[in-house]
Design a protein around this motif. Structure first.
Motif, mmCIF file in Angstrom:
data_model
loop_
_atom_site.group_PDB
_atom_site.id
_atom_site.type_symbol
_atom_site.label_atom_id
_atom_site.label_comp_id
_atom_site.label_asym_id
_atom_site.label_seq_id
_atom_site.Cartn_x
_atom_site.Cartn_y
_atom_site.Cartn_z
ATOM 1 N N GLY A 89 14.845 55.227 48.244
ATOM 2 C CA GLY A 89 13.602 55.872 48.025
ATOM 3 C C GLY A 89 13.451 56.781 47.031
ATOM 4 O O GLY A 89 12.324 57.096 46.547
ATOM 5 N N VAL A 90 14.520 57.041 46.334
ATOM 6 C CA VAL A 90 14.551 57.888 45.070
ATOM 7 C C VAL A 90 15.603 57.348 44.058
ATOM 8 O O VAL A 90 16.561 56.942 44.337
ATOM 9 C CB VAL A 90 15.117 59.516 45.490
ATOM 10 N N SER A 91 15.114 57.384 42.959
ATOM 11 C CA SER A 91 16.148 57.154 41.607
ATOM 12 C C SER A 91 16.115 58.112 40.677
ATOM 13 O O SER A 91 15.133 58.634 40.342
ATOM 14 C CB SER A 91 15.855 55.486 41.002
ATOM 15 N N LEU A 92 17.198 58.597 40.238
ATOM 16 C CA LEU A 92 17.405 59.462 39.137
ATOM 17 C C LEU A 92 16.901 58.865 37.856
ATOM 18 O O LEU A 92 17.268 57.617 37.405
ATOM 19 C CB LEU A 92 18.745 59.894 38.944
ATOM 20 N N VAL A 93 16.156 59.651 37.036
ATOM 21 C CA VAL A 93 15.766 59.071 35.650
ATOM 22 C C VAL A 93 16.916 59.438 34.801
ATOM 23 O O VAL A 93 17.238 60.646 34.499
ATOM 24 C CB VAL A 93 14.250 59.641 35.094
ATOM 25 N N ASP A 94 17.450 58.323 34.250
ATOM 26 C CA ASP A 94 18.856 58.548 33.614
ATOM 27 C C ASP A 94 18.419 59.267 32.244
ATOM 28 O O ASP A 94 17.775 59.393 31.518
ATOM 29 C CB ASP A 94 19.333 57.152 33.262
ATOM 30 N N GLY A 112 4.952 54.998 46.686
ATOM 31 C CA GLY A 112 3.779 55.598 46.645
ATOM 32 C C GLY A 112 3.633 57.075 47.513
ATOM 33 O O GLY A 112 2.836 57.292 48.014
ATOM 34 N N ARG A 113 5.068 57.600 47.427
ATOM 35 C CA ARG A 113 5.212 58.769 48.421
ATOM 36 C C ARG A 113 5.416 59.878 47.623
ATOM 37 O O ARG A 113 5.611 61.010 48.103
ATOM 38 C CB ARG A 113 6.323 58.716 49.066
ATOM 39 N N ARG A 114 5.270 59.812 46.226
ATOM 40 C CA ARG A 114 5.666 61.015 45.445
ATOM 41 C C ARG A 114 4.865 62.287 45.645
ATOM 42 O O ARG A 114 5.362 63.498 45.942
ATOM 43 C CB ARG A 114 5.606 60.585 44.067
ATOM 44 N N ASP A 115 3.580 61.928 46.016
ATOM 45 C CA ASP A 115 2.918 63.327 46.118
ATOM 46 C C ASP A 115 3.029 64.105 47.603
ATOM 47 O O ASP A 115 3.333 65.115 47.758
ATOM 48 C CB ASP A 115 1.156 62.892 45.965
ATOM 49 N N ARG A 116 3.157 63.288 48.567
ATOM 50 C CA ARG A 116 3.468 63.662 49.673
ATOM 51 C C ARG A 116 4.880 64.415 50.086
ATOM 52 O O ARG A 116 5.148 65.585 50.318
ATOM 53 C CB ARG A 116 3.347 62.584 50.847
ATOM 54 N N VAL A 117 5.778 63.762 49.218
ATOM 55 C CA VAL A 117 7.148 64.345 49.190
ATOM 56 C C VAL A 117 7.028 65.592 48.286
ATOM 57 O O VAL A 117 7.831 66.611 48.634
ATOM 58 C CB VAL A 117 8.212 63.388 48.686
ATOM 59 N N ARG A 180 16.124 64.811 50.841
ATOM 60 C CA ARG A 180 16.562 63.749 51.861
ATOM 61 C C ARG A 180 15.744 63.814 53.135
ATOM 62 O O ARG A 180 15.125 63.022 53.955
ATOM 63 C CB ARG A 180 17.926 63.729 52.084
ATOM 64 N N ALA A 181 15.672 65.003 53.549
ATOM 65 C CA ALA A 181 14.664 65.523 54.902
ATOM 66 C C ALA A 181 13.383 65.018 54.563
ATOM 67 O O ALA A 181 12.704 64.668 55.593
ATOM 68 C CB ALA A 181 15.041 66.993 55.069
ATOM 69 N N ALA A 182 12.654 65.405 53.492
ATOM 70 C CA ALA A 182 11.398 65.269 53.268
ATOM 71 C C ALA A 182 11.144 63.817 53.225
ATOM 72 O O ALA A 182 10.172 63.067 53.870
ATOM 73 C CB ALA A 182 10.801 65.639 51.829
ATOM 74 N N LEU A 183 12.027 62.911 52.638
ATOM 75 C CA LEU A 183 11.856 61.493 52.597
ATOM 76 C C LEU A 183 11.933 60.717 54.072
ATOM 77 O O LEU A 183 11.250 60.002 54.450
ATOM 78 C CB LEU A 183 12.987 60.675 51.529
ATOM 79 N N ALA A 184 12.945 61.480 54.912
ATOM 80 C CA ALA A 184 13.045 61.077 56.268
ATOM 81 C C ALA A 184 11.844 61.306 57.073
ATOM 82 O O ALA A 184 11.632 60.415 57.552
ATOM 83 C CB ALA A 184 14.277 61.552 56.830
ATOM 84 N N ALA A 185 11.268 62.520 56.775
ATOM 85 C CA ALA A 185 9.990 62.687 57.523
ATOM 86 C C ALA A 185 8.913 61.787 57.113
ATOM 87 O O ALA A 185 7.997 61.536 58.054
ATOM 88 C CB ALA A 185 9.602 64.192 57.332
ATOM 89 N N GLU A 186 8.949 61.567 55.847
ATOM 90 C CA GLU A 186 7.906 60.721 55.269
ATOM 91 C C GLU A 186 8.057 59.264 55.800
ATOM 92 O O GLU A 186 7.105 58.639 56.309
ATOM 93 C CB GLU A 186 8.008 60.701 53.826
ATOM 94 N N THR A 187 9.414 58.953 56.243
ATOM 95 C CA THR A 187 9.582 57.432 56.607
ATOM 96 C C THR A 187 8.956 57.357 58.265
ATOM 97 O O THR A 187 8.752 56.493 58.667
ATOM 98 C CB THR A 187 10.976 56.999 56.523
#
Length: 189
Positions: A89-94, A112-117, A180-187
């Protein structure tokens, strides 16, 4: 001509020009408000091209340490790249860190999770940011507006992670752990 006193660009502004300056631009947003925002608006054109003698003197002193800052920033970016590897759910801008010195560590938060994360990380004490909303959506550029769906989608995904040269690799690992924790909570929502 008399001036307002002090150091910096305001010190060279004649007192009688202050009302003109106040009419020209709205007061700046507070730093606290800006830190919590995932977007901002550019209402008009402007240029920031002044540098006070004090800022120039500080810059000259910092320039002596540029090689150290360059090495440190590249190492920190690589530490983030390693820590972010494998996070769904995350990719580094190279960035081409072999030929550039990264100023930011930008990531794309997908689905669509950027603002919540973003807000979840702020609540966890992580100073994330959002830089550079797509120019074509800003009022200052309305005359040139056209739909750019890919740019708009990417603009809604990108956020930056803390990236100061004095951060350690351990700090980057902590920050990515919180991400990672914020993304897991979002999932789990």
């Amino acid at each position: 001509m008399p001036h307002a006193g002090g150091i910096g660009p305001a010190s060279s502004v004649p007192r009688r020009s202050a009302p003109v300056l106040r009419r020209g631009r709205p007061p700046p947003e507070s730093a606290a408000r800006r830190a919590e925002a995932t977007t901002y608006t550019i209402d008009g054109f402007g240029m920031r091209v002044q540098m006070s003698p004090l800022n120039a003197a500080v810059g000259l002193v910092q320039l002596v340490h540029f090689a150290e800052a360059e090495t440190r920033r590249r190492a920190l970016w690589r530490a983030y790249a390693a820590a972010l590897d494998g996070i769904d759910g995350v990719s580094l801008v190279d960035a081409d860190v072999d030929r550039t010195v990264p100023a930011l560590c930008a990531v794309r938060v997908l689905d669509g999770r950027r603002d919540r994360v973003f807000h979840a990380l702020l609540e966890r004490g992580i100073g994330v940011g959002v830089h550079y909303p797509p120019n074509h959506t800003q009022p200052a550029f309305a005359a040139w507006h056209r739909p750019l769906p890919v740019t708009e989608r990417l603009g809604g995904q990108i956020m930056t992670l803390p990236f100061q040269q004095h951060l350690t690799e351990a700090a980057a690992e902590h920050i990515t752990g919180e991400l990672r924790a914020a993304l897991a909570a979002e999932t789990d929502r």
